[in-house]
Design an enzyme around this catalytic site. Structure first.
Site, PDB file in Angstrom:
ATOM      1  N   SER A 108       0.856  -1.190   0.000  1.00 55.96           N
ATOM      2  CA  SER A 108       0.000   0.000   0.000  1.00 55.96           C
ATOM      3  C   SER A 108       0.887   1.234   0.000  1.00 55.96           C
ATOM      4  O   SER A 108       2.012   1.202   0.522  1.00 55.96           O
ATOM      5  CB  SER A 108      -0.849  -0.014   1.270  1.00 55.96           C
ATOM      6  OG  SER A 108      -1.284   1.284   1.568  1.00 55.96           O
ATOM      7  N   SER A 109       0.353   2.345  -0.526  1.00 49.73           N
ATOM      8  CA  SER A 109       1.151   3.577  -0.548  1.00 49.73           C
ATOM      9  C   SER A 109       1.348   4.154   0.859  1.00 49.73           C
ATOM     10  O   SER A 109       2.178   5.046   1.044  1.00 49.73           O
ATOM     11  CB  SER A 109       0.502   4.619  -1.455  1.00 49.73           C
ATOM     12  OG  SER A 109      -0.804   4.912  -1.014  1.00 49.73           O
ATOM     13  N   CYS A 110       0.600   3.639   1.857  1.00 50.03           N
ATOM     14  CA  CYS A 110       0.773   4.180   3.217  1.00 50.03           C
ATOM     15  C   CYS A 110       2.063   3.704   3.876  1.00 50.03           C
ATOM     16  O   CYS A 110       2.373   4.108   4.987  1.00 50.03           O
ATOM     17  CB  CYS A 110      -0.426   3.864   4.089  1.00 50.03           C
ATOM     18  SG  CYS A 110      -0.572   2.127   4.479  1.00 50.03           S
ATOM     19  N   TYR A 137      -0.883  -0.929  10.226  1.00 46.08           N
ATOM     20  CA  TYR A 137      -1.052  -1.591   8.928  1.00 46.08           C
ATOM     21  C   TYR A 137       0.192  -1.360   8.061  1.00 46.08           C
ATOM     22  O   TYR A 137       0.734  -2.292   7.440  1.00 46.08           O
ATOM     23  CB  TYR A 137      -2.296  -1.012   8.243  1.00 46.08           C
ATOM     24  CG  TYR A 137      -2.535  -1.492   6.843  1.00 46.08           C
ATOM     25  CD1 TYR A 137      -3.061  -2.756   6.607  1.00 46.08           C
ATOM     26  CD2 TYR A 137      -2.255  -0.682   5.742  1.00 46.08           C
ATOM     27  CE1 TYR A 137      -3.295  -3.207   5.321  1.00 46.08           C
ATOM     28  CE2 TYR A 137      -2.479  -1.118   4.454  1.00 46.08           C
ATOM     29  CZ  TYR A 137      -3.007  -2.374   4.244  1.00 46.08           C
ATOM     30  OH  TYR A 137      -3.233  -2.817   2.966  1.00 46.08           O
ATOM     31  N   LYS A 141       2.955  -4.067   6.429  1.00 41.97           N
ATOM     32  CA  LYS A 141       3.280  -4.134   4.999  1.00 41.97           C
ATOM     33  C   LYS A 141       4.777  -3.914   4.760  1.00 41.97           C
ATOM     34  O   LYS A 141       5.378  -4.560   3.894  1.00 41.97           O
ATOM     35  CB  LYS A 141       2.444  -3.110   4.217  1.00 41.97           C
ATOM     36  CG  LYS A 141       0.956  -3.451   4.174  1.00 41.97           C
ATOM     37  CD  LYS A 141       0.722  -4.704   3.353  1.00 41.97           C
ATOM     38  CE  LYS A 141      -0.731  -5.102   3.261  1.00 41.97           C
ATOM     39  NZ  LYS A 141      -0.933  -6.341   2.503  1.00 41.97           N
ATOM     40  N   HIS A 180     -13.115   2.387   2.651  1.00 49.31           N
ATOM     41  CA  HIS A 180     -12.307   3.509   2.185  1.00 49.31           C
ATOM     42  C   HIS A 180     -13.236   4.607   1.658  1.00 49.31           C
ATOM     43  O   HIS A 180     -14.438   4.425   1.544  1.00 49.31           O
ATOM     44  CB  HIS A 180     -11.353   3.037   1.084  1.00 49.31           C
ATOM     45  CG  HIS A 180     -10.207   2.246   1.614  1.00 49.31           C
ATOM     46  ND1 HIS A 180     -10.147   0.877   1.533  1.00 49.31           N
ATOM     47  CD2 HIS A 180      -9.067   2.628   2.253  1.00 49.31           C
ATOM     48  CE1 HIS A 180      -9.032   0.455   2.103  1.00 49.31           C
ATOM     49  NE2 HIS A 180      -8.362   1.489   2.544  1.00 49.31           N
TER      50      HIS A 180
HETATM   51  P1  GDP Z   1      -6.540   6.816   3.702  1.00 47.43           P
HETATM   52  O1  GDP Z   1      -6.205   7.086   2.263  1.00 47.43           O
HETATM   53  O2  GDP Z   1      -5.679   5.768   4.313  1.00 47.43           O
HETATM   54  O3  GDP Z   1      -6.576   8.081   4.529  1.00 47.43           O
HETATM   55  O4  GDP Z   1      -7.997   6.132   3.761  1.00 47.43           O
HETATM   56  P2  GDP Z   1      -9.509   6.509   3.393  1.00 47.43           P
HETATM   57  O5  GDP Z   1      -9.801   6.106   2.001  1.00 47.43           O
HETATM   58  O6  GDP Z   1     -10.369   5.891   4.459  1.00 47.43           O
HETATM   59  O7  GDP Z   1      -9.661   8.094   3.554  1.00 47.43           O
HETATM   60  C1  GDP Z   1      -9.138   9.006   2.643  1.00 47.43           C
HETATM   61  C2  GDP Z   1      -9.572  10.421   2.986  1.00 47.43           C
HETATM   62  O8  GDP Z   1     -10.975  10.555   2.707  1.00 47.43           O
HETATM   63  C3  GDP Z   1      -9.389  10.846   4.443  1.00 47.43           C
HETATM   64  O9  GDP Z   1      -8.958  12.191   4.460  1.00 47.43           O
HETATM   65  C4  GDP Z   1     -10.800  10.729   4.999  1.00 47.43           C
HETATM   66  O10 GDP Z   1     -11.044  11.558   6.124  1.00 47.43           O
HETATM   67  C5  GDP Z   1     -11.625  11.195   3.796  1.00 47.43           C
HETATM   68  N1  GDP Z   1     -13.041  10.824   3.821  1.00 47.43           N
HETATM   69  C6  GDP Z   1     -14.079  11.660   3.576  1.00 47.43           C
HETATM   70  N2  GDP Z   1     -15.247  11.033   3.746  1.00 47.43           N
HETATM   71  C7  GDP Z   1     -14.975   9.760   4.077  1.00 47.43           C
HETATM   72  C8  GDP Z   1     -15.790   8.632   4.359  1.00 47.43           C
HETATM   73  O11 GDP Z   1     -17.022   8.679   4.366  1.00 47.43           O
HETATM   74  N3  GDP Z   1     -15.134   7.451   4.631  1.00 47.43           N
HETATM   75  C9  GDP Z   1     -13.767   7.361   4.622  1.00 47.43           C
HETATM   76  N4  GDP Z   1     -13.207   6.179   4.872  1.00 47.43           N
HETATM   77  N5  GDP Z   1     -12.975   8.431   4.390  1.00 47.43           N
HETATM   78  C10 GDP Z   1     -13.561   9.617   4.124  1.00 47.43           C
END
Ligand code: GDP
Length: 327
Positions: A108-110, A137, A141, A180
């Protein structure tokens, strides 16, 4: 990898794994091994080793993992580090002991430092502190990449690790607590649209930037890597650098822009409300995928098309949820 090579896709029912199976089938591969979680618990070392000893896969795509969005990662860090370390340790070790020719470990890119220069090159691995919301996580990885490299160096295996950017596509998780951002937004916008509501709540400030890659494109990249000839594949496996390669789309959007695109694709004309009490996570994680592009792969599906395809696949599931909620 030959057309009749024995291929094990670990995690074949997930977002990445199911796309891998579709991509392999499109390329004419036909000798697959699949096991559901109920049939084979990859957290169990003995069961995993017996499976490899009996079935003798030649090529392995390690797409089985515990995955989730920012809230799930932040809330259940112990589950993320334990499950992922167990699964990847068991599969990588069983692969070595049972003569697997090539293994592709999905990361993952994280894994990259929170504040590293953009776009992120593979060399930036372990050059700074990680983002707190998904550190457990990410560390699992990173351990998987290190394990591939260690086995390559000590045992002469040929294991590679592919780092996808934020992936989306058919078969994603639509549970708002654990998903996500993209499946969450598709569900929220669709439900608001169906209920005639005027607002959709988006977590965080909307300012973070994310790069999105359609799962079919990611899967094609993985199959492309597995199909490289020995010479080209060998250039990715060095004594002096971990065997990892970025798989990204090439550009990113803010979460606000992403939410606006989902609204446009789904025909929702209400407004977005940003809930800044929820975490933003890392500010940006755009990957530099030039090494992979130099090997002849590039993505085919743009974000808007990908969201449309994802929504079409998700609509029956979302409709069933709505009917169940109305009961
Ligand atoms: P990340 O890429 O590891 O941060 O994972 P996510 O895909 O869960 O979140 C990406 C970004 O989208 C973060 O800044 C979240 O706060 C934002 N975000 C906005 N709305 C949502 C939502 O309804 N669900 C999730 N999971 N993230 C959200």
């Amino acid at each position: 990898m030959k057309k009749d090579s024995r291929i094990y896709v670990a995690g074949h029912l997930g977002l990445a794994g199911s796309a891998l199976v579709r991509s392999l089938e499109r390329c004419g591969f036909r000798n697959f091994l699949f096991r559901t979680q109920a049939e084979l618990d990859l957290k169990n070392a003995a069961a995993t080793d017996s499976f490899f000893a009996e079935q003798r896969p030649e090529h392995v795509f390690l797409a089985a993992a515990k995955v989730g969005g920012i809230h799930a990662n932040n809330t259940y860090p112990a589950d993320f580090i334990r499950n992922n370390l167990q699964i990847q340790t068991n599969v990588i070790d069983a692969a070595y002991r049972n003569g697997v020719k090539r293994l592709l470990f999905l990361g993952s890119s994280c894994i990259y430092p929170r504040d590293c220069p953009q776009p992120i090159r593979e060399e930036y691995l372990m050059t700074g502190p990680l983002e707190a919301t998904n550190r457990s996580y990410a560390l699992a990885k990173i351990a998987g990449i290190e394990m591939c490299w260690s086995y390559n160096r000590q045992y002469g295996t040929r294991y590679l690790a592919a780092m996808p950017t934020n992936m989306y596509g058919p078969g994603d998780n639509y549970n708002l607590e654990t998903s996500h951002v993209l499946p969450a937004l598709i569900r929220k916008v669709y439900e608001a649209h169906c209920a005639g509501r005027r607002e959709v709540v988006v977590w965080g400030t909307g300012a973070p930037l994310r790069e999105f890659l359609f799962s079919n494109d990611f899967a094609d990249a993985c199959v492309h890597l597995m199909m490289l000839d020995n010479q080209a594949y060998g250039t990715l496996l060095s004594e002096s650098f971990p065997p990892l390669i970025n798989v990204g789309y090439g550009s990113d959007v803010t979460i606000r822009e992403l939410a606006e695109t989902v609204c446009r694709v789904l025909g929702f004309e209400g407004s977005l409300v940003f809930d800044a009490s929820k975490p933003d996570g890392t500010p940006r994680k755009l990957m530099d995928s030039s090494r992979l592009r130099a090997l002849g792969w590039q993505p085919k599906i743009d974000l808007e098309t990908g969201i449309r395809l994802t929504f079409e696949a998700a609509k029956p599931i979302l409709d069933r949820n709505l009917v169940a909620a109305a009961r």
